[in-house]
Design a protein around this motif. Sequence first.
Motif, PDB file in Angstrom:
ATOM      1  N   ARG A 207       5.249   7.592 -37.502  1.00 23.34           N
ATOM      2  CA  ARG A 207       5.851   6.806 -36.431  1.00 23.34           C
ATOM      3  C   ARG A 207       7.378   6.828 -36.462  1.00 23.34           C
ATOM      4  O   ARG A 207       8.022   6.483 -35.469  1.00 23.34           O
ATOM      5  N   TYR A 208       7.930   7.235 -37.584  1.00 19.64           N
ATOM      6  CA  TYR A 208       9.390   7.288 -37.712  1.00 19.64           C
ATOM      7  C   TYR A 208       9.945   8.693 -37.452  1.00 19.64           C
ATOM      8  O   TYR A 208      11.142   8.925 -37.620  1.00 19.64           O
ATOM      9  N   GLY A 209       9.066   9.610 -37.077  1.00 18.35           N
ATOM     10  CA  GLY A 209       9.501  10.967 -36.766  1.00 18.35           C
ATOM     11  C   GLY A 209       9.567  11.897 -37.961  1.00 18.35           C
ATOM     12  O   GLY A 209      10.023  13.035 -37.828  1.00 18.35           O
ATOM     13  N   LYS A 210       9.106  11.445 -39.114  1.00 20.25           N
ATOM     14  CA  LYS A 210       9.132  12.278 -40.314  1.00 20.25           C
ATOM     15  C   LYS A 210       7.824  13.060 -40.438  1.00 20.25           C
ATOM     16  O   LYS A 210       6.739  12.543 -40.159  1.00 20.25           O
ATOM     17  N   PHE A 211       7.933  14.300 -40.879  1.00 21.67           N
ATOM     18  CA  PHE A 211       6.757  15.149 -41.034  1.00 21.67           C
ATOM     19  C   PHE A 211       6.101  14.929 -42.392  1.00 21.67           C
ATOM     20  O   PHE A 211       6.776  14.666 -43.387  1.00 21.67           O
ATOM     21  N   PHE A 212       4.781  15.028 -42.385  1.00 19.34           N
ATOM     22  CA  PHE A 212       4.013  14.931 -43.625  1.00 19.34           C
ATOM     23  C   PHE A 212       2.727  15.735 -43.446  1.00 19.34           C
ATOM     24  O   PHE A 212       2.396  16.189 -42.340  1.00 19.34           O
ATOM     25  N   VAL A 213       2.016  15.937 -44.550  1.00 21.66           N
ATOM     26  CA  VAL A 213       0.741  16.647 -44.494  1.00 21.66           C
ATOM     27  C   VAL A 213      -0.377  15.626 -44.615  1.00 21.66           C
ATOM     28  O   VAL A 213      -0.462  14.889 -45.600  1.00 21.66           O
TER      29      VAL A 213
END
Length: 326
Positions: A207-213
């Motif tokens: 939701r904060y625009g950070k990428f994750f797997v």
Amino acid sequence: MVAKMYFEPQVDAYFHPDSYGYRPGKSAIEAVGVARKRCWRYNWVVDLDIKGFFDNIDHELLMRAVRKHTDSRWLRLYIERWLKAPLQAEDGTLDSREKGSPQGSVISPLLANLFLHYAFDEWMRRNYANMPFERYADDILVHCKSEKQARWIKTVIEERLRQCGLELHPAKTKIVYCKDSFRKRNYLNEKFDFLGYTFRSRRSKDRYGKFFVGFLPAVSDEAAGARRRTIRSWRIHRMTYKSIKDLACMFNPIIRGWINYYGQYYKSALYPIFNQLNGTLQRWAMRKYKKLRRRRRRAFYWLGRIAKRMSYLFAHWQLVRQSAGR
């Protein structure tokens, strides 16, 4: 049909809430959504595949379950007749049926649910309520906290099903590790298919625009391949006698169905399928209009302009409008 309408209300209320197949008010996409959330909380999944389930249902055990839920003599009689009705071979000979439920019958899915309710669902609820599961007909997922627990419950379930006359498929039944940004160990199986979706590690954005797997579902390769073959079977490029609006009316109901089901999670996995459809529409335009013949680039931009001006025309243009014509 009458027997199903009469019998279903009597038994459906007893079914487990995590049984989703062929039930009023339940759906496959609901099962996928529940599995998605549980894969975040549990590190391991046992993907169960029952070998030849519909062909190996024990008639005596099933009729015992039927008799528990109804005292109607006519209903018991008809169900028993359906189960034991002989199978006619191509040469006209009749083969007696000692076990199994005839597929294609209206009541067959209900009887299959009733059988697995006692063979699996209710047994799991009584004995292993700490391991949640999702079941759609004979497709079953069981969630576990550890690999040790997963291996143990797989053995226990295998023995339970054997007692009920069923067998797990040795090659298709597997234990899967739900690998993501926080669960980083390597394991032999790190993905599984369930109801047309493949669950595996995928790049996503929070939701904060950070990428994750994350361990997420998307349309499976098998389901995507089937959709591609369907598009090819339409042979749209040969329908030069149709207008583009006619084509939209013909195929939009099918396209909307794909989007409504496979577009619920990770919609971007559908883009290659719909880009192929746009390419087919491009070929259709090149054959229909003289000014576009053998001019692929011009046909690309022609279709793109229509998609921009009338994005409502094809259901998938709302998803891949920017690449219409590819």
